[in-house]
Design a protein around this motif. Structure first.
Motif, PDB file in Angstrom:
ATOM      1  N   VAL A 258       0.828  -1.207   0.000  1.00 15.44           N
ATOM      2  CA  VAL A 258       0.000   0.000   0.000  1.00 15.44           C
ATOM      3  C   VAL A 258       0.866   1.262   0.000  1.00 15.44           C
ATOM      4  N   LEU A 259       1.914   1.280   0.808  1.00 15.13           N
ATOM      5  CA  LEU A 259       2.778   2.461   0.869  1.00 15.13           C
ATOM      6  C   LEU A 259       3.469   2.718  -0.471  1.00 15.13           C
ATOM      7  N   ILE A 260       4.082   1.697  -1.031  1.00  9.38           N
ATOM      8  CA  ILE A 260       4.826   1.865  -2.288  1.00  9.38           C
ATOM      9  C   ILE A 260       3.878   2.169  -3.440  1.00  9.38           C
ATOM     10  N   ASN A 261       2.762   1.463  -3.503  1.00  6.88           N
ATOM     11  CA  ASN A 261       1.819   1.688  -4.601  1.00  6.88           C
ATOM     12  C   ASN A 261       1.084   3.011  -4.466  1.00  6.88           C
ATOM     13  N   THR A 262       0.979   3.527  -3.252  1.00 12.84           N
ATOM     14  CA  THR A 262       0.404   4.860  -3.076  1.00 12.84           C
ATOM     15  C   THR A 262       1.308   5.904  -3.710  1.00 12.84           C
ATOM     16  N   ILE A 263       2.591   5.821  -3.430  1.00 12.62           N
ATOM     17  CA  ILE A 263       3.549   6.765  -4.007  1.00 12.62           C
ATOM     18  C   ILE A 263       3.574   6.630  -5.532  1.00 12.62           C
ATOM     19  N   PHE A 264       3.699   5.391  -5.998  1.00  6.98           N
ATOM     20  CA  PHE A 264       3.738   5.173  -7.451  1.00  6.98           C
ATOM     21  C   PHE A 264       2.430   5.584  -8.099  1.00  6.98           C
ATOM     22  N   GLY A 265       1.302   5.192  -7.491  1.00 10.63           N
ATOM     23  CA  GLY A 265      -0.001   5.460  -8.098  1.00 10.63           C
ATOM     24  C   GLY A 265      -0.289   6.935  -8.239  1.00 10.63           C
ATOM     25  N   VAL A 266       0.019   7.706  -7.198  1.00 13.01           N
ATOM     26  CA  VAL A 266      -0.227   9.149  -7.254  1.00 13.01           C
ATOM     27  C   VAL A 266       0.667   9.807  -8.291  1.00 13.01           C
ATOM     28  N   PHE A 267       1.960   9.475  -8.280  1.00 11.71           N
ATOM     29  CA  PHE A 267       2.891  10.075  -9.238  1.00 11.71           C
ATOM     30  C   PHE A 267       2.535   9.699 -10.674  1.00 11.71           C
TER      31      PHE A 267
ATOM     32  N   ALA B  90      11.924 -16.002   0.417  1.00 13.89           N
ATOM     33  CA  ALA B  90      12.193 -15.125   1.551  1.00 13.89           C
ATOM     34  C   ALA B  90      11.154 -14.007   1.557  1.00 13.89           C
ATOM     35  N   VAL B  91      11.133 -13.239   2.636  1.00 16.74           N
ATOM     36  CA  VAL B  91      10.139 -12.175   2.798  1.00 16.74           C
ATOM     37  C   VAL B  91      10.221 -11.118   1.696  1.00 16.74           C
ATOM     38  N   PRO B  92      11.420 -10.678   1.258  1.00 17.80           N
ATOM     39  CA  PRO B  92      11.459  -9.691   0.163  1.00 17.80           C
ATOM     40  C   PRO B  92      10.720 -10.143  -1.088  1.00 17.80           C
ATOM     41  N   GLY B  93      10.791 -11.428  -1.395  1.00 17.92           N
ATOM     42  CA  GLY B  93      10.053 -11.941  -2.552  1.00 17.92           C
ATOM     43  C   GLY B  93       8.558 -11.840  -2.362  1.00 17.92           C
ATOM     44  N   ILE B  94       8.082 -12.116  -1.143  1.00 19.26           N
ATOM     45  CA  ILE B  94       6.653 -11.988  -0.840  1.00 19.26           C
ATOM     46  C   ILE B  94       6.195 -10.546  -1.042  1.00 19.26           C
ATOM     47  N   VAL B  95       6.999  -9.619  -0.547  1.00 15.70           N
ATOM     48  CA  VAL B  95       6.652  -8.198  -0.662  1.00 15.70           C
ATOM     49  C   VAL B  95       6.656  -7.760  -2.120  1.00 15.70           C
ATOM     50  N   LEU B  96       7.687  -8.166  -2.880  1.00 10.49           N
ATOM     51  CA  LEU B  96       7.764  -7.805  -4.298  1.00 10.49           C
ATOM     52  C   LEU B  96       6.570  -8.332  -5.076  1.00 10.49           C
ATOM     53  N   ALA B  97       6.222  -9.593  -4.837  1.00  9.50           N
ATOM     54  CA  ALA B  97       5.087 -10.185  -5.548  1.00  9.50           C
ATOM     55  C   ALA B  97       3.795  -9.451  -5.214  1.00  9.50           C
ATOM     56  N   THR B  98       3.614  -9.093  -3.953  1.00  7.95           N
ATOM     57  CA  THR B  98       2.403  -8.387  -3.537  1.00  7.95           C
ATOM     58  C   THR B  98       2.335  -6.999  -4.160  1.00  7.95           C
ATOM     59  N   ILE B  99       3.467  -6.318  -4.194  1.00  9.61           N
ATOM     60  CA  ILE B  99       3.512  -4.992  -4.829  1.00  9.61           C
ATOM     61  C   ILE B  99       3.163  -5.093  -6.300  1.00  9.61           C
ATOM     62  N   PHE B 100       3.708  -6.099  -6.974  1.00  9.52           N
ATOM     63  CA  PHE B 100       3.503  -6.245  -8.418  1.00  9.52           C
ATOM     64  C   PHE B 100       2.032  -6.442  -8.763  1.00  9.52           C
ATOM     65  N   VAL B 101       1.356  -7.331  -8.047  1.00  8.14           N
ATOM     66  CA  VAL B 101      -0.023  -7.658  -8.414  1.00  8.14           C
ATOM     67  C   VAL B 101      -1.009  -6.567  -7.996  1.00  8.14           C
ATOM     68  N   THR B 102      -0.583  -5.631  -7.147  1.00  9.31           N
ATOM     69  CA  THR B 102      -1.522  -4.617  -6.645  1.00  9.31           C
ATOM     70  C   THR B 102      -1.242  -3.205  -7.138  1.00  9.31           C
ATOM     71  N   PHE B 103      -0.150  -2.977  -7.862  1.00  9.59           N
ATOM     72  CA  PHE B 103       0.188  -1.576  -8.135  1.00  9.59           C
ATOM     73  C   PHE B 103      -0.733  -0.844  -9.109  1.00  9.59           C
ATOM     74  N   PRO B 104      -1.582  -1.494  -9.935  1.00  8.47           N
ATOM     75  CA  PRO B 104      -2.487  -0.691 -10.777  1.00  8.47           C
ATOM     76  C   PRO B 104      -3.667  -0.087 -10.037  1.00  8.47           C
ATOM     77  N   PHE B 105      -4.014  -0.581  -8.845  1.00  5.54           N
ATOM     78  CA  PHE B 105      -5.292  -0.240  -8.237  1.00  5.54           C
ATOM     79  C   PHE B 105      -5.429   1.244  -7.910  1.00  5.54           C
ATOM     80  N   ILE B 106      -4.425   1.831  -7.300  1.00  6.90           N
ATOM     81  CA  ILE B 106      -4.536   3.237  -6.898  1.00  6.90           C
ATOM     82  C   ILE B 106      -4.480   4.154  -8.108  1.00  6.90           C
ATOM     83  N   SER B 107      -3.533   3.917  -9.003  1.00  8.71           N
ATOM     84  CA  SER B 107      -3.409   4.777 -10.184  1.00  8.71           C
ATOM     85  C   SER B 107      -4.654   4.705 -11.062  1.00  8.71           C
TER      86      SER B 107
END
Length: 273
Positions: A70-79, A138-155
């Motif tokens: 949510v934090l990363i996609n918020t920044i990306f989505g708004v920009f 590892a956890v970074p992979g979980i976070v990356l995958a989650t960011i990838f599949v959710t980043f269109p929603f806010i934008s």
């Protein structure tokens, strides 16, 4: 408004009945089944399942991945939305197309892409090893995958609102000497805040329920890389049906909370507009 005829009333109630039947079969009955199966062996068994240490770790990892997404996609989505709607530049159509890529790609394929990009066969792997960074399983992979599949929603929630708003108010503010950040904070954001909050809620809901991409990247390490959906799968595969439904009920409760928040935001947004 034309007067309702007998035929139109029949059609209206037929459509209402079909819609209600569909909602009952596809949504209400599964929810009732999850709750009833979770409590089938009593509250003591239910509480034991939801307070199990592996369940707690799965909840914490799910929340961690959701918050990061949510934090990363918020920044990306708004920009991204601001850039696409307020500026003209080469590659604008390419950017809008790339925003939709996660929607068109299967989550499982997305997970495989990250495995190929950061796994042992990747040219990046030796450099990651030197830095002590592990992405796959590892956890970074979980976070990356989650960011990838959710980043269109806010934008995608913001772009239509910003396009309908136009640029007249921003141009007037710029002529009066306002800077870019001030223009966004005082002029642009008040018009998009409800769409923004709606996008954040949708992003969070999608992140909490992600299974495909996370499953490929996690390695199913219990207590380390298992999110709630993966933990439910493991319990179900081990024929621990009551604990599986008990943990599933946590996701159901999260979904209900998200739906309530979404409905409130949608209502407030329509009321303001």
């Amino acid at each position: 408004m034309h007067e309702e005829t007998v035929g139109s009333k029949v059609v209206k109630w037929l459509l209402i009945g079909i819609s209600a039947l569909f909602l009952i079969v596809m949504l209400l009955l599964p929810l009732i089944t999850v709750i009833s199966e979770a409590l089938r062996s009593g509250w003591e068994t239910y509480l034991k399942a939801v307070t199990d240490r592996y369940t707690i770790k799965a909840i914490l990892l799910t929340l961690e991945a959701t918050i990061c997404a949510v934090l990363i996609n918020t920044i990306f989505g708004v920009f991204a939305a601001w850039a696409v709607t307020k500026f003209h530049f080469k590659g604008k159509k390419l950017l809008t197309t790339l925003i939709d890529v996660p929607v068109t790609i299967s989550p499982v394929i997305a997970g495989l892409i990250f495995v190929l990009t950061f796994g042992r066969q990747s040219f990046l792997y030796p450099y990651l090893q030197q830095l002590g960074v592990q992405v796959v399983f590892a956890v970074p992979g979980i976070v990356l995958a989650t960011i990838f599949v959710t980043f269109p929603f806010i934008s995608r929630e913001l772009i239509p609102v910003l396009e309908s708003q136009g640029t007249d108010e921003e141009e007037a503010a710029a002529l009066m000497g306002a800077k870019g950040l001030t223009i966004f904070r005082r002029v642009t954001f008040p018009h998009i805040k409800w769409a923004f909050l709606y996008g954040v809620v949708l992003c969070a809901a999608r992140a909490m329920g992600e299974f495909g991409a996370v499953s490929v990247l996690s390695g199913h390490l219990r207590g380390k890389t298992n999110t709630l959906p993966l933990h439910v799968e493991i319990l179900f595969n081990e024929f621990q049906y009551v604990p599986a439904f008990a943990v599933s009920s946590i996701l159901v409760l999260m979904a209900i909370v998200i739906l309530i928040i979404r409905s409130v935001i949608e209502y407030r947004g329509k009321k303001v507009s």
